[in-house]
Design a protein around this motif. Structure first.
Motif, short mmCIF file in Angstrom:
data_model
loop_
_atom_site.label_atom_id
_atom_site.label_comp_id
_atom_site.label_asym_id
_atom_site.label_seq_id
_atom_site.Cartn_x
_atom_site.Cartn_y
_atom_site.Cartn_z
N GLY A 166 -19.91 113.71 9.90
CA GLY A 166 -20.62 114.44 9.06
C GLY A 166 -19.78 114.92 8.09
O GLY A 166 -19.53 114.03 6.84
N ASP A 172 -22.34 129.99 12.28
CA ASP A 172 -23.14 130.94 11.64
C ASP A 172 -24.71 130.38 11.38
O ASP A 172 -25.73 131.01 11.09
N PRO A 206 -20.51 109.67 15.08
CA PRO A 206 -20.83 110.19 13.77
C PRO A 206 -19.91 111.16 13.22
O PRO A 206 -19.30 111.87 13.68
N SER A 225 -23.03 120.61 12.62
CA SER A 225 -23.00 122.00 13.16
C SER A 225 -23.77 121.98 14.48
O SER A 225 -23.35 122.77 15.29
N ILE A 234 -28.30 112.99 15.06
CA ILE A 234 -29.45 114.07 14.60
C ILE A 234 -29.65 113.68 13.06
O ILE A 234 -29.17 113.84 12.13
N TRP A 247 -18.48 130.09 16.84
CA TRP A 247 -18.46 130.90 15.61
C TRP A 247 -19.60 130.48 14.41
O TRP A 247 -19.76 131.03 13.37
N ARG A 260 -21.95 139.16 10.57
CA ARG A 260 -20.84 138.52 11.27
C ARG A 260 -19.69 139.39 11.41
O ARG A 260 -19.45 140.16 10.48
N THR A 264 -21.94 119.84 7.45
CA THR A 264 -23.17 119.45 7.40
C THR A 264 -24.00 120.37 8.60
O THR A 264 -23.42 120.74 9.62
N THR A 273 -15.25 118.45 9.37
CA THR A 273 -14.49 119.69 9.40
C THR A 273 -14.24 119.84 11.01
O THR A 273 -13.39 120.75 11.35
N GLY A 274 -15.07 119.49 11.81
CA GLY A 274 -15.11 119.82 13.17
C GLY A 274 -14.20 118.64 13.75
O GLY A 274 -13.22 118.83 14.71
N LEU A 275 -14.39 117.44 13.50
CA LEU A 275 -13.70 116.29 13.66
C LEU A 275 -12.04 116.49 13.86
O LEU A 275 -11.08 115.89 14.32
#
Ligand code: FAD
Length: 269
Positions: free
Chosen positions: A28, A116, A26, A107, A155, A114, A171, A103, A31-33
């Motif tokens: 989303g 949040d 997937p 996340s 998810i 990190w 934080r 998303t 930003t992580g991919l």
């Protein structure tokens, strides 16, 4: 360079089949991919056309669709409950353009140290709804522990109880745009001037997250005016490791001081 196939499903039934294909994952917010090597990825499923961007709020629970962004969650909850812990933990996260991309599903699946988001979801005993190889509702703690649940599964939403907690989020950052080194989530319930219940979670520890059970025990049934920040600091024994941590002992000390302050802040909320 290897060709990457993109899929744009419009129904959950099609997505359930796609997500079970080998090396197809997937997408989303992406930003992580972005940070990941994609050499082992044959295809990406773009989720934005799926009916998963809804936030349902009832008296009993809040259900957040898997493709809702941090920005969606903040603006929707601000309308009904600006003091909600999800508003507090997400509104300083990353920066505005990123909050409009990141998303909830991506996340939870990725759970970076990190994050949040995850402290609040763990503290709230969230339930994750999955579609694909592992269809059904699963406690978030089980989803984090059991990597089999991640495989070939999407998810579709996350559900939390809609309960009136006093709450606060902290934080630990070096610059405003930094990802936190660690973050604390505090949820408290009070009755007759005493602490009735507490959930204290630190994200970013060596084990990814830690529940501060010793501090929770200290707080249980304690009269609010007798809460002593130095007693809280003493009970914070967090292990930190990794390239972002220069001095684990210092970070633990700082975590203890900030937790004491945060509990006071939650009590004022
Ligand atoms: C510069 C920068 C700063 C950041 N700062 C912060 C910060 O301060 N705080 C914070 O909390 N986050 C921060 N983030 C975001 C965080 O690091 C992750 O990138 C983000 O949480 C991933 O979400 P996503 O929607 O972009 O997921 P994606 O990148 O799309 O996907 C991430 C992983 O999850 C999988 N996935 C995606 N959607 C689903 C789904 N619905 N079901 C199952 N699996 C799925 C993907 O296949 C992939 O493996 C930052 C990101 C960047 C780039």
């Amino acid at each position: 360079m290897k060709e990457l196939n993109w899929y744009y499903p419009e129904t959950l039934a099609d997505t359930a089949k796609l997500v079970q294909q080998k090396n197809v994952f997937p997408h989303g917010g992406g930003t992580g991919l972005l940070l990941r090597k994609l050499s082992a990825v044959d295809g990406l499923i773009e989720l934005s056309q799926l009916p998963l961007q809804r936030i349902k709020i009832t008296g009993d629970f809040i259900e957040i669709g898997g493709i809702c962004t941090y920005g969606d969650v903040i603006s929707e909850l601000m309308k009904t409950d600006p003091e909600h812990i999800l508003v507090k933990c997400l509104h300083h996260s990353a920066n505005t353009p990123l909050r409009n991309r990141i998303t909830i599903g991506g996340s939870i699946a990725m759970f970076p140290p990190w994050s949040d988001l995850m402290g609040a979801l763990i503290a709230l005993d969230a339930e994750v709804k999955l579609l694909g190889k592992n269809s059904g509702d699963f406690p978030i703690s089980e989803y984090i522990k059991d990597k089999n649940l991640h495989s070939e599964s999407l998810i579709t939403s996350v559900k939390i109880q809609n309960l009136p907690w006093r709450s606060a989020h902290y934080r630990e950052i070096r610059t405003k745009s930094d990802m936190p080194i660690f973050n604390h989530t505090v949820l408290l319930k009070t009755a007759d001037g005493r602490i009735d219940d507490s959930r204290l979670i630190t994200v970013g520890t060596a084990s990814k997250f830690t529940r501060l059970s010793e501090v929770e025990e200290y707080l249980m049934n304690r009269r609010i005016e007798t809460i002593n920040p130095s007693e809280i600091e003493k009970r914070v024994r967090l292990k930190f490791s990794g390239s972002r941590i220069d001095d684990p002992e210092y970070v633990n000390l700082k975590a203890g001081i900030e937790l004491g302050r945060l509990i006071q802040k939650a009590l004022r909320s």
